[in-house]
Design a protein around this motif. Sequence first.
Motif, mmCIF file in Angstrom:
data_model
loop_
_atom_site.group_PDB
_atom_site.id
_atom_site.type_symbol
_atom_site.label_atom_id
_atom_site.label_comp_id
_atom_site.label_asym_id
_atom_site.label_seq_id
_atom_site.Cartn_x
_atom_site.Cartn_y
_atom_site.Cartn_z
ATOM 1 N N GLY A 52 0.758 -1.337 0.053
ATOM 2 C CA GLY A 52 -0.031 0.104 -0.048
ATOM 3 C C GLY A 52 0.694 1.172 -0.003
ATOM 4 N N ALA A 53 2.329 1.285 0.815
ATOM 5 C CA ALA A 53 2.451 2.681 0.968
ATOM 6 C C ALA A 53 3.448 2.592 -0.477
ATOM 7 C CB ALA A 53 3.955 2.305 2.276
ATOM 8 N N ASN A 92 10.796 -0.331 7.946
ATOM 9 C CA ASN A 92 11.994 0.632 6.861
ATOM 10 C C ASN A 92 11.127 0.559 5.786
ATOM 11 O OD1 ASN A 92 13.084 1.377 9.738
ATOM 12 N ND2 ASN A 92 15.043 -0.048 9.277
ATOM 13 N N ALA A 93 10.534 -0.055 4.959
ATOM 14 C CA ALA A 93 10.122 0.452 3.814
ATOM 15 C C ALA A 93 9.074 0.835 3.800
ATOM 16 C CB ALA A 93 10.040 -1.422 3.121
ATOM 17 N N VAL A 94 8.035 0.308 4.607
ATOM 18 C CA VAL A 94 6.457 1.189 4.919
ATOM 19 C C VAL A 94 7.057 2.604 5.136
ATOM 20 C CG1 VAL A 94 4.490 1.761 5.664
ATOM 21 C CG2 VAL A 94 5.394 -0.952 5.388
ATOM 22 N N ILE A 95 8.250 3.187 6.418
ATOM 23 C CA ILE A 95 7.992 4.905 6.118
ATOM 24 C C ILE A 95 9.136 4.691 4.856
ATOM 25 C CG2 ILE A 95 9.701 6.222 7.475
ATOM 26 C CD1 ILE A 95 9.617 3.728 9.624
ATOM 27 N N LYS A 130 4.390 16.144 8.871
ATOM 28 C CA LYS A 130 5.780 16.661 9.108
ATOM 29 C C LYS A 130 6.958 16.559 9.858
ATOM 30 C CE LYS A 130 5.576 21.730 8.383
ATOM 31 N NZ LYS A 130 5.365 22.381 7.892
ATOM 32 N N THR A 131 5.687 17.171 11.146
ATOM 33 C CA THR A 131 7.097 17.320 12.263
ATOM 34 C C THR A 131 7.321 16.038 12.210
ATOM 35 O OG1 THR A 131 4.904 18.825 13.323
ATOM 36 C CG2 THR A 131 6.164 17.551 15.204
ATOM 37 N N ARG A 132 6.759 14.707 12.748
ATOM 38 C CA ARG A 132 6.938 13.080 12.544
ATOM 39 C C ARG A 132 8.312 12.742 11.305
ATOM 40 N NH1 ARG A 132 8.503 9.112 15.675
ATOM 41 N NH2 ARG A 132 8.260 7.357 14.890
ATOM 42 N N ILE A 133 8.572 13.880 10.233
ATOM 43 C CA ILE A 133 9.416 13.170 9.595
ATOM 44 C C ILE A 133 10.545 14.273 9.547
ATOM 45 C CG2 ILE A 133 10.269 13.781 6.810
ATOM 46 C CD1 ILE A 133 6.937 13.051 5.991
ATOM 47 N N LEU A 134 10.652 15.429 9.825
ATOM 48 C CA LEU A 134 11.352 15.767 10.687
ATOM 49 C C LEU A 134 12.301 14.907 12.072
ATOM 50 C CD1 LEU A 134 10.571 19.857 9.763
ATOM 51 C CD2 LEU A 134 11.585 17.698 8.419
ATOM 52 N N ARG A 135 11.615 14.947 13.000
ATOM 53 C CA ARG A 135 11.954 14.430 13.652
ATOM 54 C C ARG A 135 12.582 12.863 13.747
ATOM 55 N NH1 ARG A 135 7.533 13.299 16.906
ATOM 56 N NH2 ARG A 135 7.789 15.168 17.552
#
Length: 726
Positions: A52-53, A92-95, A130-135
Motif C-alpha cells: 500500500g505504501a 522501514n520500507a513502509v516509512i 511533517k513534524t514526525r518526518i523531521l524528527r
Amino acid sequence: MAGAAFSVEQQIKQLDDARKLVLKDANHYPQIVQGILPIIGPSARVELRRWGADFLAETFSSPTVPAQQKETLSLIVLETIKAMIENPQEDNAVIKSIVQTAASIYPLVVRWIINNSYDGPTWERMLAIKTRILRIWDSAVSGVRICCIKFAQRVVLVQTVGPDADPRRGDPLEVSLTMIPQNHPLLLPRNLEAESSGLLDRMLGIFQESISDAVLVDATLNSLSILIRARPHVANRILNVILNFNPLKQANSPMTPKLRVMVKSMEKTTRLLLMHVNKRDPQNPLAGRIQQYVERMMRSRNEIFDEASRKRGPPEPIDGLDAAKRQKLGAQMPIAIPKFYVPPLTLGPHTIAELFTVTTDEGLKAFDVAQLSEELVVKIGITILQKLDAGVLNQAVEGVRQRYNSLKTAQPELLNPATAPLGIDEDDDDYEPDFYNAEDTEQILNKLDNAPPEEPKAKAPNMALGHFTLPPPPPLTTEQVTQIGQGTVSRVFGVMQTLEEPGKKPKAGVNRLAASAYDRDAWITIITRLATRATAGLEEGSDVVQVESKDPATLSLSNTIRESLYLYILEDFRKRIDIAVAWLCEEWYNDKVQMTLGAESVFHYEKWVLKVLDGILPYLDARDKVLTRFLSEIPGLSLDVLARVKSLCRDPAMVNLALTSLLYLVIMRPPVREIALDAVEDIWNTYEDAKPIAAKYLTKWRPGFADRLKDNDNEKKTNGVTPIAA
C-alpha cells in the motif's frame, strides 16, 4: 499459518490486478485508492502495508493523474499516512514510501489550505506528518533519510518566495510563498519562511560535518540542484556552502576500496552540479569561483587517484615536438586545424540549397529551417558565428567554391543535330574506319530487294501512372470512438484550467453573444451546449428519466461531458457553483424543448440536479451560503430536491442552514412557496431540534398555523402532557 499466508498472497495478487488496471486507465485511481485504504491500515499485515505504501508513492508521483485529482486524493489519504508514520514499530520500507508520498502531497495540501482556510483539521494532520518526518530525519536508516531530504527540499520550495507564475504555462504544482495571503488564518507567511530557512540550513549542514556517507551527500546535492534552479534568491547561499566543501578531504585517511568509491562519487556529483550551474547561467557572479573550484578539484583528483601516471612518469609526446624543447631547438609546433571535408556534388542538376549544404548528416538535411521563427534563426546564427573556428569556416567556404567551379566546368557541349555524325559511338575511342570502295547504285538496289520485310515495331507499353486512391480507413470500434471522445473532453477541460477566472475583467453585458470571447465563460457555454444540445432528439425515448449505463462502451459523448462537468464542479464547488447553475439551466431548457416537440426523449435535468446536490451536501459548512444560492438560481425545484434539503436537519448544526435556505425560497420564489412551506412543516413534525425555528417561520408565512399550534398544545394538556416547568 499456511491458510493465513495463502490469504495474504491472494490479497496481494488482487491488489496487483488493481494496480495493472489503473496503469492502463488513470480514471480508476480514485476508486482504487479509496478501496485499498481499509486494507493497508496500521493494523494490516506488513506485506500489505508495504504494498500500500509503495502504491500511494507511485500514485502521487505519476504524471498521468491530473493535479486536481491528486489534490482530492491527498485529502483522503492523509489520515492513513499519519497513522502509519506515527507507528514507532513501523517497517522501514513502509516509512520510506510514506515519506515519499508526503513529499508529493505537501504542495497539494498547502494549495488546498490556501483556497480553503476553514479546513483546520486537514492542516493539523499535515503538520503532524511533517513534524514526525523531521524528527526521524537524523536517526533513521540511510534509505529513509534520503526520502526525508527530498521532503525537506519540497517544504523549502513551497515555503519560499518563487518567481511569478506564467499563466500560459499553467503549472499546477508551482506552489510558493507568494500565493499565500498575508491575513490567512492558518498559514502565516513569516513563520513559514523562517521554517524553510531553518530547513535549508539543516540540509546544508551535511557539508560542514565529517560525514563519510556518500549516499546522503549525493542525495543532498541532487536536491539542492532543483532549489538553485527554482529559487534564484537562495542560489548564492547554497553555492557558497558547496564551494567551501571538499569532497576529497577524506582521501587523506587510509584508502579502502569502499572509501575510494565514495570519495569518487562525492567529487563527481559536486563537480557535475557546479558545471551544470555554469552552463545554465554563464554570467552568474560566482562563475569565476566555480570554474577555479572545478579545475582545482580535477587536478586534486588526478593527483590522488591517477597512480599509473605517478609510477610510469608523464606520457611521451606522440605527434609534434615536446613543448619543453621548443626553446632549445627553435622549432615551431604545427597548429592543428581540424580537417573539414565538404563532399563534392554528384553529376546532374542541383539546387542552390544542395550547393551550400556542407553537412553529411541526413537528419539535418531533412530539417526545414523555415519552421523556425526569424528571431530564433538570427540568435542561432550569431551564436554559431561567435564560437566557430576561422579555419573551419575557411575550409567550408573553399569547399563550396570548388563545388561551384565544378558545376561551371561540367556543363556538357551541345551537339548540332545537323552536323553530328550518325551511328558513331562516342565512347569507342579505338575505332578506326576501314577503307573500302564505295558501292554503286545497282549494288545498293539489289541489297534492298533481297532484304527481308521489316516487322512492325511493337508499341511500347503505356507506363503512365493511373489515378491512385488511398484505401478507406478501417471503421472505428465503439470502444475506440469512446476513448477518442473522452480524450477530446479531457483536452477541453484542460484548456479551462489555464483560462482567466470570472470577475477579473468586465463583462460584456446581457446582450453579448454566447462564446464570443476566448475566456472561461465562453468555454463553459460551449461545453454545456455540447452536453445538452449536441444529440438532442437522437436518444432512445422513455416516459421516465433514465439512468445511463456505466459501461464505457455505451456512454455517449454527451454523457461523458456531463460526467466530466460533474467532477469538475465537485473539485471546488464553492467557486464553481455558477458553472453548475449554467449547466443545469441548459439541461432544463433542453428538456422543455423536447417536451414541446412531443417526442419521447431522455430527460436529464432532474437526475443531474439531484446528483450535484448529493455531491455538495456532505461537504457543506453551517456558514455556507452556497446551498441558498444554488436553490435560488436553478430553474426548477421538485419534491425530491426539497427532500435532500430536509435531510440536512439530521445534523443539529445544519438545521439553521436548511431552514434559512427554505425561507429564502418562500420569500423570493412565490411559485414554489407552498411546497417550501410544506417542507418546513415536515421538518417541524420530524426533527425536535428544528421546531423552534420552523414554528417561527410557519407562524409568519402560513396563516392558521398558530391556531393549530395552540390546539395541539391544548390537546396535549388534555391528555395529561404538560411542560416540565409547570
